[in-house]
Design a protein around this motif. Structure first.
Motif, PDB file in Angstrom:
ATOM      1  N   ILE A  80       0.859  -1.183   0.000  1.00 59.68           N
ATOM      2  CA  ILE A  80       0.000   0.000   0.000  1.00 59.68           C
ATOM      3  C   ILE A  80       0.895   1.231   0.000  1.00 59.68           C
ATOM      4  O   ILE A  80       1.749   1.374   0.881  1.00 59.68           O
ATOM      5  CB  ILE A  80      -0.927   0.018   1.229  1.00 59.68           C
ATOM      6  N   LEU A  81       0.728   2.079  -0.977  1.00 61.50           N
ATOM      7  CA  LEU A  81       1.484   3.330  -1.082  1.00 61.50           C
ATOM      8  C   LEU A  81       0.489   4.484  -1.023  1.00 61.50           C
ATOM      9  O   LEU A  81      -0.698   4.323  -1.348  1.00 61.50           O
ATOM     10  CB  LEU A  81       2.277   3.398  -2.377  1.00 61.50           C
ATOM     11  N   CYS A  82       0.970   5.656  -0.649  1.00 66.46           N
ATOM     12  CA  CYS A  82       0.082   6.817  -0.629  1.00 66.46           C
ATOM     13  C   CYS A  82       0.862   8.077  -0.971  1.00 66.46           C
ATOM     14  O   CYS A  82       2.087   8.123  -0.861  1.00 66.46           O
ATOM     15  CB  CYS A  82      -0.602   6.962   0.729  1.00 66.46           C
ATOM     16  N   THR A  83       0.142   9.087  -1.396  1.00 74.13           N
ATOM     17  CA  THR A  83       0.761  10.375  -1.686  1.00 74.13           C
ATOM     18  C   THR A  83       1.212  11.026  -0.385  1.00 74.13           C
ATOM     19  O   THR A  83       0.622  10.819   0.682  1.00 74.13           O
ATOM     20  CB  THR A  83      -0.216  11.298  -2.439  1.00 74.13           C
ATOM     21  N   THR A  84       2.264  11.815  -0.476  1.00 73.22           N
ATOM     22  CA  THR A  84       2.869  12.376   0.738  1.00 73.22           C
ATOM     23  C   THR A  84       2.003  13.444   1.396  1.00 73.22           C
ATOM     24  O   THR A  84       2.281  13.844   2.535  1.00 73.22           O
ATOM     25  CB  THR A  84       4.252  12.962   0.424  1.00 73.22           C
ATOM     26  N   ASN A  85       0.939  13.906   0.703  1.00 72.29           N
ATOM     27  CA  ASN A  85       0.067  14.890   1.357  1.00 72.29           C
ATOM     28  C   ASN A  85      -0.777  14.266   2.467  1.00 72.29           C
ATOM     29  O   ASN A  85      -1.476  14.985   3.192  1.00 72.29           O
ATOM     30  CB  ASN A  85      -0.822  15.620   0.346  1.00 72.29           C
ATOM     31  N   PHE A  86      -0.694  12.955   2.653  1.00 77.55           N
ATOM     32  CA  PHE A  86      -1.309  12.330   3.831  1.00 77.55           C
ATOM     33  C   PHE A  86      -0.504  12.640   5.096  1.00 77.55           C
ATOM     34  O   PHE A  86      -0.894  12.229   6.192  1.00 77.55           O
ATOM     35  CB  PHE A  86      -1.432  10.818   3.653  1.00 77.55           C
ATOM     36  N   PHE A  87       0.621  13.340   4.936  1.00 78.61           N
ATOM     37  CA  PHE A  87       1.401  13.778   6.089  1.00 78.61           C
ATOM     38  C   PHE A  87       1.218  15.273   6.352  1.00 78.61           C
ATOM     39  O   PHE A  87       1.803  15.820   7.279  1.00 78.61           O
ATOM     40  CB  PHE A  87       2.883  13.470   5.883  1.00 78.61           C
ATOM     41  N   ASN A  88       0.411  15.928   5.529  1.00 77.30           N
ATOM     42  CA  ASN A  88       0.124  17.346   5.721  1.00 77.30           C
ATOM     43  C   ASN A  88      -1.119  17.494   6.591  1.00 77.30           C
ATOM     44  O   ASN A  88      -2.198  17.003   6.235  1.00 77.30           O
ATOM     45  CB  ASN A  88      -0.104  18.036   4.372  1.00 77.30           C
ATOM     46  N   TRP A  89      -0.974  18.155   7.723  1.00 71.40           N
ATOM     47  CA  TRP A  89      -2.103  18.266   8.623  1.00 71.40           C
ATOM     48  C   TRP A  89      -3.177  19.193   8.072  1.00 71.40           C
ATOM     49  O   TRP A  89      -2.908  20.261   7.532  1.00 71.40           O
ATOM     50  CB  TRP A  89      -1.652  18.797   9.978  1.00 71.40           C
ATOM     51  N   SER A  90      -4.412  18.730   8.175  1.00 64.90           N
ATOM     52  CA  SER A  90      -5.561  19.600   7.935  1.00 64.90           C
ATOM     53  C   SER A  90      -6.586  19.267   9.009  1.00 64.90           C
ATOM     54  O   SER A  90      -6.670  18.117   9.455  1.00 64.90           O
ATOM     55  CB  SER A  90      -6.159  19.368   6.541  1.00 64.90           C
ATOM     56  N   LYS A  91      -7.357  20.221   9.405  1.00 63.93           N
ATOM     57  CA  LYS A  91      -8.220  20.065  10.573  1.00 63.93           C
ATOM     58  C   LYS A  91      -9.198  18.904  10.432  1.00 63.93           C
ATOM     59  O   LYS A  91      -9.498  18.203  11.393  1.00 63.93           O
ATOM     60  CB  LYS A  91      -8.972  21.368  10.839  1.00 63.93           C
ATOM     61  N   LYS A  92      -9.695  18.658   9.184  1.00 61.92           N
ATOM     62  CA  LYS A  92     -10.696  17.623   8.989  1.00 61.92           C
ATOM     63  C   LYS A  92     -10.183  16.455   8.151  1.00 61.92           C
ATOM     64  O   LYS A  92     -10.931  15.519   7.880  1.00 61.92           O
ATOM     65  CB  LYS A  92     -11.936  18.223   8.319  1.00 61.92           C
ATOM     66  N   GLY A  93      -8.942  16.488   7.739  1.00 61.39           N
ATOM     67  CA  GLY A  93      -8.447  15.489   6.809  1.00 61.39           C
ATOM     68  C   GLY A  93      -7.777  14.300   7.479  1.00 61.39           C
ATOM     69  O   GLY A  93      -7.357  14.359   8.632  1.00 61.39           O
TER      70      GLY A  93
END
Length: 333
Positions: free
Chosen positions: A259-272
């Protein structure tokens, strides 16, 4: 088989995305679209209704418990490989362990020569499908004649209201030799790169999760060029070892299921959602418990000999988490 009743706390801030190669989930019908002569009642493998139901029940139990230790619930999304058709997916969803999981599915028939497809299971209370499509890999043999393998499946939807794109793969096997078949997996890698690039052009800051049985490991060229070229994160790089993997072939462990994912899954967002962890789901009940292959996947068949197990692959999974960094708390609702 009993469920993990000790994990009663449901984490509403977490979701599991998993992948599972089901090892030839074929029913008893002689499907003209499938090359399934070995998996029929009168075949040498003696594929009976009882054996089929046993496999469905065991696979359902395994799927329902993936990630349950961490989240207290079944996976929101499960990529599947080696399903014959929509009928077997419906039978799997209807199995006793999954009947209350609110699962639906996305499936397309692919041109694979063995009649096997990929599919997506999803919990309708957590994930809403917005659109889906498949992509064919253009392959040819030494004579220039076309060869056919599993299509790549792309499903776009909302996971707890957040837009994500899930891409499911099952690349060409190594059956004819690693070097002899490498060009096929490199072709699949190039096609996947084209798909991901198109998603990123269409959707700003697209969150993409790539699942599959790639028949290559994290350190093979076909995978590494994706990670490097598309700025993906591959958590499976740290999971493979001499003593552990998702599939055991020719006396060694391999981690073909990833399973791979884009690195924006490490960018904090309040609801993400953020990436939390990834694992191989290699619980003891999925393993052989004795003999020279103790600890390896408890398979349905070894050759033509029926063993009555789950699959020749272990599932893999990733946990994604919504966190409140403003307060430093992770609430359990």
């Amino acid at each position: 088989m009993t469920a993990y009743t000790e994990y009663d706390i449901v984490r509403h801030d977490m979701q599991t995305i998993a992948f599972y190669n089901l090892e030839n989930l074929f029913n008893l019908v002689d499907d003209t679209l499938s090359n399934d002569p070995d998996l029929l009642p009168r075949s040498p493998k003696k594929w009976t209704h009882r054996r089929y139901q046993n496999k469905l029940r065991k696979l359902g139990f395994a799927i329902g418990n993936i990630g349950k230790k961490e989240t207290g619930k079944h996976p929101a999304i499960v990529g599947l490989a080696e399903v014959e058709n929509a009928s077997v997916i419906e039978d799997l969803i209807a199995s006793k362990p999954l009947e209350d999981c609110n699962y639906s599915y996305v499936h397309y028939n692919s041109p694979d020569e063995r009649g096997m497809d990929v599919a997506l299971l999803y919990d309708t209370t957590s994930f809403e499908v917005l659109e889906s499509e498949t992509f064919t890999i253009d392959l040819s043999n030494e004579s220039g004649c076309p060869e056919y393998t599993r299509d790549i499946l792309l499903v776009t939807g909302t996971l707890d209201a957040e837009l994500i794109h899930v891409v499911i793969n099952h690349w060409s096997s190594r059956r004819e030799g690693i070097k002899e078949t490498e060009t096929k997996r490199l072709a699949s890698s190039r096609k996947l790169r084209t798909i991901i690039t198109a998603i990123q052009l269409k959707f700003e800051n697209a969150k993409i999760v790539v699942l599959g049985d790639f028949n290559d490991g994290p350190h093979n060229t076909s995978i590494k060029q994706l990670v490097k070229g598309l700025n993906l994160y591959n958590p499976m790089e740290t999971l493979q070892s001499y003593h552990r993997g998702s599939v055991f072939h020719f006396g060694r462990w391999n981690l073909f299921d990833q399973i791979l994912c884009t690195t924006n899954f490490f960018n904090w967002s309040k609801k993400g959602f953020e990436f939390h962890k990834a694992e191989i789901f290699d619980e003891d009940f999925l393993k052989l418990i004795k003999g020279p292959f103790r600890g390896t996947p408890f398979r349905t068949f070894v050759g033509k000999k029926y063993k009555g197990g789950y699959s020749d692959h272990f599932p893999v999974y990733a946990i994604f988490k919504k966190s409140d960094k403003l307060t430093g708390l992770n609430e359990v609702i």
